[in-house]
Design a protein around this motif. Structure first.
Motif, PDB file in Angstrom:
ATOM      1  N   HIS A  66      48.316  25.629  -1.631  1.00 28.58           N
ATOM      2  CA  HIS A  66      48.896  26.929  -2.121  1.00 28.58           C
ATOM      3  C   HIS A  66      49.374  26.826  -3.718  1.00 28.58           C
ATOM      4  O   HIS A  66      49.888  25.888  -3.839  1.00 28.58           O
ATOM      5  N   HIS A  68      49.396  29.380  -7.545  1.00 28.70           N
ATOM      6  CA  HIS A  68      49.036  30.798  -8.174  1.00 28.70           C
ATOM      7  C   HIS A  68      48.899  30.371  -9.968  1.00 28.70           C
ATOM      8  O   HIS A  68      49.745  30.073 -10.503  1.00 28.70           O
ATOM      9  N   HIS A 232      52.086  34.807   1.999  1.00 35.65           N
ATOM     10  CA  HIS A 232      53.411  33.927   2.035  1.00 35.65           C
ATOM     11  C   HIS A 232      54.174  34.465   3.406  1.00 35.65           C
ATOM     12  O   HIS A 232      54.070  35.604   3.656  1.00 35.65           O
ATOM     13  N   HIS A 269      54.724  28.340   2.846  1.00 37.68           N
ATOM     14  CA  HIS A 269      56.146  27.982   3.040  1.00 37.68           C
ATOM     15  C   HIS A 269      56.326  27.759   4.383  1.00 37.68           C
ATOM     16  O   HIS A 269      56.824  26.658   4.709  1.00 37.68           O
ATOM     17  N   ASP A 320      52.638  25.520  -5.082  1.00 38.57           N
ATOM     18  CA  ASP A 320      53.023  26.625  -5.375  1.00 38.57           C
ATOM     19  C   ASP A 320      52.844  26.950  -7.003  1.00 38.57           C
ATOM     20  O   ASP A 320      52.379  26.105  -7.645  1.00 38.57           O
TER      21      ASP A 320
HETATM   22 ZN    ZN Z   1      53.428  31.264  -3.547  1.00 42.36          ZN
END
Ligand code: ZN
Length: 451
Positions: A66, A68, A232, A269, A320
């Motif tokens: 995961h 971004h 998410h 998460h 993340d």
């Molecule tokens: Zn995220």
């Protein structure tokens, strides 16, 4: 190209627990796949390259589940905020991204991942400014340049403030526009072959920024195209409260209702799950990307990693986005995951080998690639990290896996992706790091000035 790596400690991660380990073994790479692994010297045969890896530990390349990447241009904001406060501060900044800024951020982020042992990275991109150009293509191009495998999750948001969502209206897409853009991304980039360098997933952002219609239709689209689903879920108690008030159920129950549980789904998460939710995720084979540093920075809570794994859920590690994890490296997440588990459930709840397992085969399972990557076994892709444990940082630690996970992150002697060197002697082979830093600094400054 046949590469023979010899005289190394090797952690293959080929089993349900730690897997087979060798104290002074070899790995033979032939083309893009692993030909052999075992104790002692490799049996004779031609070698285009021999690596004497004395003092090194060879592990599978790490899998990041995961991220971004565009957020590399927005590090350091909202440094003492909850998730919702942090999002409200950052949405207007993210509204300014374009394909050039996104490319600079993705090159920087993927370089950092490679330098910390990562050979496969999932990225979740959900911000598509109308005048931003091809931001999704810019991320795919960055992965091709850096040379790591990319699982590009085509994100989306269609519920702005005027429809009860958290993001401002000017950065959301229409439901139909989001679905069309996602279908186009799959058709353009998805490669289902075992050696694939790019795969696409369908990934509406989160329950508080996406409509029910988009969630349902996204699930239909993914199953129609034969690709995976990502979003998410259950990150904070604020999210759970909002979900209960709006839908009368928890985020996990909402996901179940919308057709979002299954072995083709992985959530980012997955912190606030009840016993029933853990059981349901396990029996459906739904995966979780555990992101301990980001959870720590935002004070979101402790994921129930051990319970999820025991229930049957694939669990991997994620850094993340770098806006909630300025380090952006995957190596440190192994230790973070172990220490988080111990803070929550005591020292017997997680071992150094559990950290390595999550970062490798656990992550590969989340992405549906356990037959191709995530362990060192003949026939699998040659994604390998060769860590130097012969420096002062690790001197005297007898167990190489403990040295890797609990010690300082070691320098990389070599990082191979599909047999191709991406890092040599702790330096990037594929990109110039100084140039990447200049481009990132420029992108971050321009984005800040756009606000
Ligand atoms: Zn995220």
């Amino acid at each position: 190209m046949r590469i023979v790596i010899e005289n190394a400690a090797i952690a293959t991660v080929d089993g349900e627990e730690a897997g087979t380990e060798y104290t002074a073994g070899h790995v033979v790479v032939n083309g893009n796949v692993i030909e052999a692994v075992g104790e002692g010297k490799a049996s004779d045969g031609p070698a285009d390259r021999r690596v004497d890896a004395t003092g090194c530990l060879v592990t599978p390349g790490f899998v990041n589940t995961h991220h971004h990447l565009y957020q590399w241009a927005t590090r350091g904001y909202g440094q003492q905020s909850t998730l919702f406060e942090w999002l409200v501060e950052l949405y207007p900044v993210w509204a300014g991204i374009d394909e050039r800024i996104t490319n600079a951020a993705a090159v920087a982020g993927l370089t950092r991942l490679a330098r910390t042992g990562c050979t496969t990275a999932a990225d979740h991109h959900y911000v598509f400014p109308r005048d931003g150009g091809d931001v999704f293509g810019a991320t795919v191009e960055a992965a091709r340049r850096v040379g790591v495998r990319l699982h590009a999750a085509r994100g989306s948001m269609d519920r702005g403030e005027s429809h009860g969502g958290l993001p401002p209206d000017n950065i959301v897409e229409t439901t139909d526009g989001a679905l069309a853009g996602t279908a186009e991304a799959v058709d353009r980039y998805h490669d289902s072959s075992p050696e694939a360098m790019v795969r696409i997933a369908v990934a509406p952002c989160s329950p508080f920024s996406v409509s029910d219609d988009l969630m349902r239709e996204a699930a239909n689209l993914a199953r129609d195209k034969g690709v995976r689903l990502h979003t998410h879920l259950a990150e904070t108690l604020d999210e759970e409260r909002q979900c209960l008030a709006e839908y009368g159920c928890t985020p996990a129950e909402l996901a179940d209702r919308l057709g979002w549980l299954g072995d083709d789904v992985w959530f980012a998460h997955g912190i606030h799950f009840s016993d029933d939710a853990v059981k349901r995720l396990g029996e459906t084979g739904t995966g979780v990307a555990h992101c301990p540093t980001s959870n720590g920075r935002l004070g979101s809570g402790f994921a129930r990693v051990r319970d999820l794994v025991h229930a049957g859920s694939p669990v991997g590690l994620g850094v993340d986005g770098a806006a909630s994890n300025e380090d952006g490296g995957l190596g440190v997440e192994l230790r973070q995951a172990v220490y988080f588990a111990r803070q929550n459930k005591g020292p017997h709840s997680a071992s150094a080998r559990d950290g390595l397992w999550l970062a490798t085969i656990g992550g590969a399972r989340c992405l549906g690639r356990e037959g191709e990557i995530g362990s060192i076994e003949p026939g699998k892709q040659a994604d390998l990290a060769v860590w130097r444990l012969d420096t002062l940082d690790h001197a005297g630690i007898a167990d190489p896996v403990v040295a890797l996970v609990f010690g300082a992150l070691p320098p990389l002697r070599l990082l191979l992706v599909g047999g191709n060197p991406v890092v040599e002697e702790d330096r990037m082979v594929t990109v110039d790091e100084a140039d990447a830093a200049v481009a990132l600094r420029t992108a971050s400054r321009q984005l800040a000035e756009k606000r």
